[in-house]
Design an enzyme around this catalytic site. Structure first.
Site, PDB file in Angstrom:
ATOM      1  N   SER A 158      -5.910  -3.292   4.757  1.00  0.00           N
ATOM      2  CA  SER A 158      -5.684  -1.865   4.930  1.00  0.00           C
ATOM      3  C   SER A 158      -7.000  -1.148   4.677  1.00  0.00           C
ATOM      4  O   SER A 158      -7.956  -1.728   4.154  1.00  0.00           O
ATOM      5  CB  SER A 158      -4.613  -1.359   3.959  1.00  0.00           C
ATOM      6  OG  SER A 158      -4.553   0.059   3.954  1.00  0.00           O
ATOM      7  N   CYS A 214      -3.572  -4.719  10.330  1.00  0.00           N
ATOM      8  CA  CYS A 214      -2.634  -5.235   9.326  1.00  0.00           C
ATOM      9  C   CYS A 214      -1.667  -6.277   9.887  1.00  0.00           C
ATOM     10  O   CYS A 214      -1.355  -7.263   9.205  1.00  0.00           O
ATOM     11  CB  CYS A 214      -1.874  -4.095   8.660  1.00  0.00           C
ATOM     12  SG  CYS A 214      -0.885  -3.077   9.758  1.00  0.00           S
ATOM     13  N   HIS A 274       3.005   0.498   8.170  1.00  0.00           N
ATOM     14  CA  HIS A 274       2.064  -0.487   7.645  1.00  0.00           C
ATOM     15  C   HIS A 274       2.855  -1.744   7.320  1.00  0.00           C
ATOM     16  O   HIS A 274       4.048  -1.665   6.993  1.00  0.00           O
ATOM     17  CB  HIS A 274       1.387   0.070   6.392  1.00  0.00           C
ATOM     18  CG  HIS A 274       0.414  -0.864   5.748  1.00  0.00           C
ATOM     19  ND1 HIS A 274      -0.570  -1.515   6.447  1.00  0.00           N
ATOM     20  CD2 HIS A 274       0.282  -1.262   4.451  1.00  0.00           C
ATOM     21  CE1 HIS A 274      -1.278  -2.265   5.613  1.00  0.00           C
ATOM     22  NE2 HIS A 274      -0.772  -2.139   4.401  1.00  0.00           N
TER      23      HIS A 274
END
Length: 334
Positions: free
Chosen positions: A191, A139, A174
């Protein structure tokens, strides 16, 4: 199973503060390839040992894959190109498709080393390498790539948007690239989960965008703990400024929904204030060779602007048009 498939890149706070790359993936430690490409033998073997330890099939998956001679050829994605009439939302969708076509990196070894403290121009060089190698990415790499691919879209503002969540006693982090254009917010990224990366330009406020991600996390039984939002990133690929990764850090547990919305509105105003401010850029070779003053001896110190050197506002200098200019009093302001 949820721990190993839902959790996105995890970050130790001390590593993030030092600008180092994330060191956990779905609650499982992973390695970062710091030797560049092609991957050296030590990193290559380390990757396969890690796969053997973490994959459900253990060493069998590595043996079967490394010994295969008939593996299918993986197509190389093409960088998106646009017609002049292509709209901004369509261009962002094309960029997201390219990022997704590179695929998520499940190997347990991140192929590109991303140091958050590096200047923007250095990170853009890494983005070019990602395109050249066309390897799977994680990510944070997707955020850097997204910045590079949207640099040519002056009507699109970009900013890092990261989340810290909790599930089953473990913390997960994330990051996506927030985008803003035409009065609407969206996001680009990658993701394991489709609803934790791309968001089209359809959210009226930043709070609506964050709420959308929070709802997606709830679907995986993750509780949102913190939201970190950076400033708008310069469109100049040669800028030597650093990306502001966490201009605002919001502790979700300590804020009511209304307070959270107000803080996100405040951050939106802060980002708007940055638009139009000049960012430092890397000087070209020609500029570097001409940056010194020709009237300064090599051993003399650089002069600096100072209030002491300025003439008082009430004093006027009388010039004699017949007298030759006094070169001794000539100064070059740098």
């Amino acid at each position: 199973m949820l721990r190993t498939t839902v959790g996105c890149v995890g970050v130790e706070e001390r590593d993030e503060d030092e600008g180092e790359e994330d060191l956990r993936d779905g609650g499982v430690p992973f390695f970062v390839n710091r030797g560049g490409l092609p991957v050296d033998e030590e990193t290559w073997e380390q990757m396969w040992r890690h796969v053997a330890r973490t994959h459900p099939n253990g060493e069998a998956i590595g043996t079967r894959t490394r010994g295969a001679s008939d593996l299918p050829k993986i197509p190389t994605p093409s960088v998106p190109t646009y017609q002049p009439t292509t709209s901004i939302p369509q261009r962002l969708e094309a960029i997201q498709k390219y990022i997704r076509d590179l695929q998520y990196n499940h190997t347990g070894t991140q192929f590109f080393e991303i140091k958050k403290s590096r200047p923007l121009t250095a990170l853009m060089d890494i983005a070019k390498e990602m395109i050249r190698e066309s390897l799977p990415i994680k990510c944070l790499e997707a955020v850097i790539l997204g910045i590079y691919l949207t640099n040519s879209l002056p009507g699109v503002e970009r900013f890092p948007l990261s989340f810290k969540t909790q599930f089953s006693g473990n913390q997960f982090c994330h990051i996506v690239l927030g985008v803003h254009s035409g009065g609407r917010f969206g996001a680009l990224g990658i993701s394991r989960r489709m609803d934790l990366m791309f968001k089209p330009l359809e959210f009226r406020t930043l709070a609506d965008l964050v709420q959308e991600f929070e709802g997606a996390y709830r679907g995986y039984w993750h509780t949102l703990r913190k939201v970190k939002i950076g400033q708008y990133v310069s469109h100049d690929p040669h800028s030597v400024e650093q990306i502001d990764w966490k201009h605002s850090i919001l502790d979700v547990d300590k804020l009511t929904k209304e307070e959270m919305r107000r803080e996100l509105e405040r951050h939106t105003r802060d980002m708007r204030m940055k638009i139009g401010k000049a960012a430092p850029t890397s000087p070209t070779k020609d500029r570097k060779s001409n940056m010194g003053s020709p009237h300064r001896n090599p051993g003399s110190p650089m002069r600096r602007n100072s209030r002491i050197e300025r003439r008082p506002s009430g004093e006027k200098k009388v010039l004699d048009p017949k007298s030759p200019p006094d070169m001794n009093g000539y100064q070059i302001r740098v």
